[in-house]
Design a protein around this motif. Structure first.
Motif, PDB file in Angstrom:
ATOM      1  N   VAL A 168      -1.228  -9.442  -5.786  1.00  0.00           N
ATOM      2  CA  VAL A 168      -2.308 -10.301  -6.244  1.00  0.00           C
ATOM      3  C   VAL A 168      -2.758  -9.902  -7.648  1.00  0.00           C
ATOM      4  CG1 VAL A 168      -4.223  -8.911  -5.341  1.00  0.00           C
ATOM      5  CG2 VAL A 168      -4.459 -11.411  -5.470  1.00  0.00           C
ATOM      6  N   SER A 169      -3.284 -10.874  -8.369  1.00  0.00           N
ATOM      7  CA  SER A 169      -3.813 -10.657  -9.716  1.00  0.00           C
ATOM      8  C   SER A 169      -4.747  -9.450  -9.752  1.00  0.00           C
ATOM      9  CB  SER A 169      -4.578 -11.897 -10.159  1.00  0.00           C
ATOM     10  OG  SER A 169      -5.228 -11.686 -11.387  1.00  0.00           O
ATOM     11  N   GLY A 170      -4.611  -8.657 -10.825  1.00  0.00           N
ATOM     12  CA  GLY A 170      -5.426  -7.463 -10.987  1.00  0.00           C
ATOM     13  C   GLY A 170      -4.712  -6.200 -10.571  1.00  0.00           C
ATOM     14  N   THR A 171      -3.609  -6.334  -9.846  1.00  0.00           N
ATOM     15  CA  THR A 171      -2.807  -5.174  -9.457  1.00  0.00           C
ATOM     16  C   THR A 171      -2.026  -4.681 -10.665  1.00  0.00           C
ATOM     17  OG1 THR A 171      -2.542  -6.100  -7.230  1.00  0.00           O
ATOM     18  CG2 THR A 171      -1.037  -4.331  -7.874  1.00  0.00           C
ATOM     19  N   SER A 172      -2.137  -3.396 -10.957  1.00  0.00           N
ATOM     20  CA  SER A 172      -1.391  -2.839 -12.086  1.00  0.00           C
ATOM     21  C   SER A 172       0.101  -2.829 -11.777  1.00  0.00           C
ATOM     22  CB  SER A 172      -1.870  -1.422 -12.396  1.00  0.00           C
ATOM     23  OG  SER A 172      -3.223  -1.436 -12.828  1.00  0.00           O
ATOM     24  N   VAL A 173       0.906  -2.920 -12.837  1.00  0.00           N
ATOM     25  CA  VAL A 173       2.353  -2.973 -12.706  1.00  0.00           C
ATOM     26  C   VAL A 173       2.945  -1.719 -13.345  1.00  0.00           C
ATOM     27  CG1 VAL A 173       4.448  -4.231 -13.358  1.00  0.00           C
ATOM     28  CG2 VAL A 173       2.380  -5.482 -12.691  1.00  0.00           C
ATOM     29  N   VAL A 174       3.633  -0.924 -12.540  1.00  0.00           N
ATOM     30  CA  VAL A 174       4.272   0.289 -13.039  1.00  0.00           C
ATOM     31  C   VAL A 174       5.585  -0.078 -13.733  1.00  0.00           C
ATOM     32  CG1 VAL A 174       5.282   2.510 -12.401  1.00  0.00           C
ATOM     33  CG2 VAL A 174       3.230   1.682 -11.217  1.00  0.00           C
ATOM     34  N   ARG A 175       5.758   0.422 -14.928  1.00  0.00           N
ATOM     35  CA  ARG A 175       7.004   0.145 -15.664  1.00  0.00           C
ATOM     36  C   ARG A 175       8.199   0.601 -14.820  1.00  0.00           C
ATOM     37  NH1 ARG A 175       8.275  -0.835 -20.974  1.00  0.00           N
ATOM     38  NH2 ARG A 175       6.064  -0.606 -21.502  1.00  0.00           N
ATOM     39  N   PRO A 176       9.141  -0.298 -14.584  1.00  0.00           N
ATOM     40  CA  PRO A 176      10.270   0.081 -13.730  1.00  0.00           C
ATOM     41  C   PRO A 176      11.284   0.944 -14.476  1.00  0.00           C
ATOM     42  CG  PRO A 176      10.579  -2.132 -14.544  1.00  0.00           C
ATOM     43  CD  PRO A 176       9.220  -1.698 -15.025  1.00  0.00           C
ATOM     44  N   SER A 177      12.034   1.692 -13.712  1.00  0.00           N
ATOM     45  CA  SER A 177      13.167   2.443 -14.252  1.00  0.00           C
ATOM     46  C   SER A 177      14.447   1.910 -13.638  1.00  0.00           C
ATOM     47  CB  SER A 177      13.025   3.940 -13.949  1.00  0.00           C
ATOM     48  OG  SER A 177      11.924   4.496 -14.633  1.00  0.00           O
ATOM     49  N   SER A 202      -1.905 -15.501  -8.780  1.00  0.00           N
ATOM     50  CA  SER A 202      -3.357 -15.662  -8.833  1.00  0.00           C
ATOM     51  C   SER A 202      -3.925 -15.660  -7.415  1.00  0.00           C
ATOM     52  CB  SER A 202      -3.725 -16.952  -9.560  1.00  0.00           C
ATOM     53  OG  SER A 202      -3.052 -18.064  -8.991  1.00  0.00           O
ATOM     54  N   PRO A 203      -5.193 -15.279  -7.242  1.00  0.00           N
ATOM     55  CA  PRO A 203      -5.759 -15.139  -5.895  1.00  0.00           C
ATOM     56  C   PRO A 203      -6.194 -16.442  -5.255  1.00  0.00           C
ATOM     57  CG  PRO A 203      -7.387 -14.500  -7.524  1.00  0.00           C
ATOM     58  CD  PRO A 203      -6.112 -14.780  -8.282  1.00  0.00           C
ATOM     59  N   TRP A 204      -6.311 -17.528  -6.037  1.00  0.00           N
ATOM     60  CA  TRP A 204      -6.809 -18.792  -5.512  1.00  0.00           C
ATOM     61  C   TRP A 204      -5.684 -19.826  -5.485  1.00  0.00           C
ATOM     62  CZ3 TRP A 204     -11.041 -18.109  -3.044  1.00  0.00           C
ATOM     63  CH2 TRP A 204     -11.936 -17.128  -3.469  1.00  0.00           C
ATOM     64  N   LEU A 260      -4.356 -10.639  -1.632  1.00  0.00           N
ATOM     65  CA  LEU A 260      -3.226 -11.548  -1.544  1.00  0.00           C
ATOM     66  C   LEU A 260      -3.583 -12.605  -0.501  1.00  0.00           C
ATOM     67  CD1 LEU A 260      -0.346 -11.839  -2.749  1.00  0.00           C
ATOM     68  CD2 LEU A 260       0.499 -10.728  -0.678  1.00  0.00           C
ATOM     69  N   PRO A 261      -3.609 -13.890  -0.882  1.00  0.00           N
ATOM     70  CA  PRO A 261      -4.228 -14.890  -0.008  1.00  0.00           C
ATOM     71  C   PRO A 261      -3.413 -15.290   1.215  1.00  0.00           C
ATOM     72  CG  PRO A 261      -3.464 -15.900  -2.053  1.00  0.00           C
ATOM     73  CD  PRO A 261      -3.284 -14.436  -2.210  1.00  0.00           C
ATOM     74  N   PHE A 262      -2.114 -15.037   1.224  1.00  0.00           N
ATOM     75  CA  PHE A 262      -1.280 -15.412   2.365  1.00  0.00           C
ATOM     76  C   PHE A 262      -0.125 -14.427   2.471  1.00  0.00           C
ATOM     77  CE2 PHE A 262       0.419 -17.485  -1.342  1.00  0.00           C
ATOM     78  CZ  PHE A 262       1.796 -17.409  -1.213  1.00  0.00           C
ATOM     79  N   THR A 263       0.498 -14.393   3.620  1.00  0.00           N
ATOM     80  CA  THR A 263       1.663 -13.536   3.819  1.00  0.00           C
ATOM     81  C   THR A 263       2.884 -14.219   3.219  1.00  0.00           C
ATOM     82  OG1 THR A 263       0.726 -12.681   5.883  1.00  0.00           O
ATOM     83  CG2 THR A 263       3.084 -12.332   5.510  1.00  0.00           C
ATOM     84  N   VAL A 264       3.479 -13.598   2.213  1.00  0.00           N
ATOM     85  CA  VAL A 264       4.639 -14.183   1.553  1.00  0.00           C
ATOM     86  C   VAL A 264       5.856 -14.002   2.461  1.00  0.00           C
ATOM     87  CG1 VAL A 264       6.091 -14.192  -0.501  1.00  0.00           C
ATOM     88  CG2 VAL A 264       3.646 -13.687  -0.699  1.00  0.00           C
ATOM     89  N   ALA A 265       6.446 -15.109   2.899  1.00  0.00           N
ATOM     90  CA  ALA A 265       7.589 -15.059   3.809  1.00  0.00           C
ATOM     91  C   ALA A 265       8.876 -14.815   3.031  1.00  0.00           C
ATOM     92  CB  ALA A 265       7.669 -16.352   4.611  1.00  0.00           C
TER      93      ALA A 265
END
Length: 410
Positions: A166-175, A257-259, A115-120
């Motif tokens: 960040v891109s490439g992280t798997s997403v768990v189906r939410p409940s 995306s990472p860039w 993750l390229p920056f800290t999301v505020a």
């Protein structure tokens, strides 16, 4: 904004490469031999270790990159952004820098992006008239496609910064809770899991609490753009969103995306936004101002099969207007704020930015090359969103990709 030098880089880049000198996007990465995060610039099929390069060649700005993220660079402001970009360009155009730079180039396929920056804070808007009208016709077939406020202000909601991945992280189906067609309230994994192809605008310099950011100042605060997928559980969302809007149906994951492509790289992609009627109120009226539309072309694939090509140029509300509206009540910006555009959709079905549009709310299933069909995402599905924009001298500015695979509910 300074004008970057042009020429032929000593690196021997293919002029058609989307990550050429015209782009120079920033990110954070690690390698197997150096697990400590470093700041990087993507150049061709390599990543330049910017943490090391600035220590050697740009010491006055080296402190911006020691932490291995973009946080300090974002906060430094436009003058510093321009100086750093000009210096990087010079390093690749001037053979004298080759001996210093070449050892700091890492093959991109050996780098792990972070993750390229800290999301505020994270705010997601609803800026495509085509997308809003498509959903309006589905859910309000006997009423107007757009809500009464839609053409008067950029509608948005505040999301959850801590689940931006960040891109490439798997997403768990939410409940979550949902209401079945016969009215029963049940709990379980989402059955209508969707995507939303968007752009994310990254805030660099903050603003003061109580001071709105006018349209003319957007460029002083916005650093660059990334691709964004706002994963959406439509069944959870449909049950919860009245009266306060999206909550658990959106907050489980948002992929970026990472860039981060600096706005300076998109100078040749600026276009006028669509005509607005009625004319917005003065704080949102961008008539005669610098255009904040962008001719960015997105592409969505599902399991390697292209589903759609949404055009960002069709977006009704711009990032500058979204920033002005977000702050007009005195709310402040913070370095690392992520402003999502909302789903990017065009006028034709093949340019929809979500499955709910592409499959007409389940009424027209999509057939994939393997013969299977989709109306919403199934476990194991992988979605990739890519993007590019026109650059100088016929080049293309690449935005890279945002990728995610769906895992079963935990």
């Amino acid at each position: 904004m300074t004008t970057a030098r042009t020429g032929t880089p000593w690196l021997g880049l293919d002029p058609a490469h989307p990550f050429g000198l015209q782009t120079l996007p920033y990110g954070s990465f690690t390698t197997p031999d150096t697990p400590r995060p470093r700041t990087g610039v993507a150049i061709g099929d390599h990543v330049l270790d910017l943490t090391g390069a600035t220590a050697a060649l740009l010491p006055e700005h080296a402190a911006l990159f020691t932490a291995g993220t973009l946080d300090a660079l974002l906060a430094a402001g436009p003058a510093t952004w321009d100086r750093v970009r000009a210096a990087i360009t010079d390093w690749f155009l001037d053979e004298r820098h080759r001996a210093d730079i070449e050892p700091l180039l890492v093959p991109a396929d050996t780098a792990t992006t972070r993750l390229p920056f800290t999301v505020a804070d994270y705010t997601d808007f609803y800026a495509s008239e085509h997308h809003a009208a498509n959903l309006g016709r589905m859910f309000r077939p006997d009423g107007p496609a757009l809500t009464p406020n839609w053409k008067h202000l950029p509608i948005g909601y505040h999301g959850r910064a801590g689940t931006v991945v960040v891109s490439g992280t798997s997403v768990v189906r939410p409940s979550g809770q949902r209401r079945t067609p016969d009215g029963e309230i049940v709990f379980g994994p989402a059955t209508r899991l969707d995507i939303e192809a968007e752009l994310g605008f990254v805030v660099g310099t903050p603003s003061a609490l109580g001071r709105p950011v006018p349209l003319a100042d957007a460029g002083r605060h916005l650093f660059g753009v990334c691709l964004l997928n706002d994963w959406s559980a439509r069944d959870i969302q449909a049950w919860e969103y009245v009266p306060l809007g999206p909550f658990l149906g959106k907050s489980f994951a948002t992929s970026v995306s990472p860039w981060i492509v600096p706005l300076a790289a998109l100078a040749h992609a600026r276009v006028a936004p669509p005509p607005r009627s009625p004319r917005p109120l003065p704080y949102l009226d961008d008539t005669g101002t610098e255009p904040w539309g962008f001719a960015i072309d997105l592409e969505i694939t599902l399991n390697g099969h292209r589903l759609s090509r949404p055009p960002f140029a069709a977006m009704y509300w711009t990032a500058a207007q979204q920033l002005a509206h977000l702050t007009v009540n005195g709310a402040s910006l913070r370095t690392g704020d992520l402003i999502a555009s909302g789903t990017v959709s065009g006028p034709e079905r093949a340019t929809g930015g979500s499955l709910i549009e592409l499959a007409d709310n389940g009424n027209r299933p999509l057939t994939l090359p393997d013969g299977t069909t989709r109306v919403f995402l199934e476990d194991g599905d992988e979605v990739v969103i890519t993007g590019s924009a026109p650059g100088p001298d016929g080049t293309r500015v690449g935005l890279g990709e945002v990728r995610g695979r769906i895992l079963p509910a935990g």
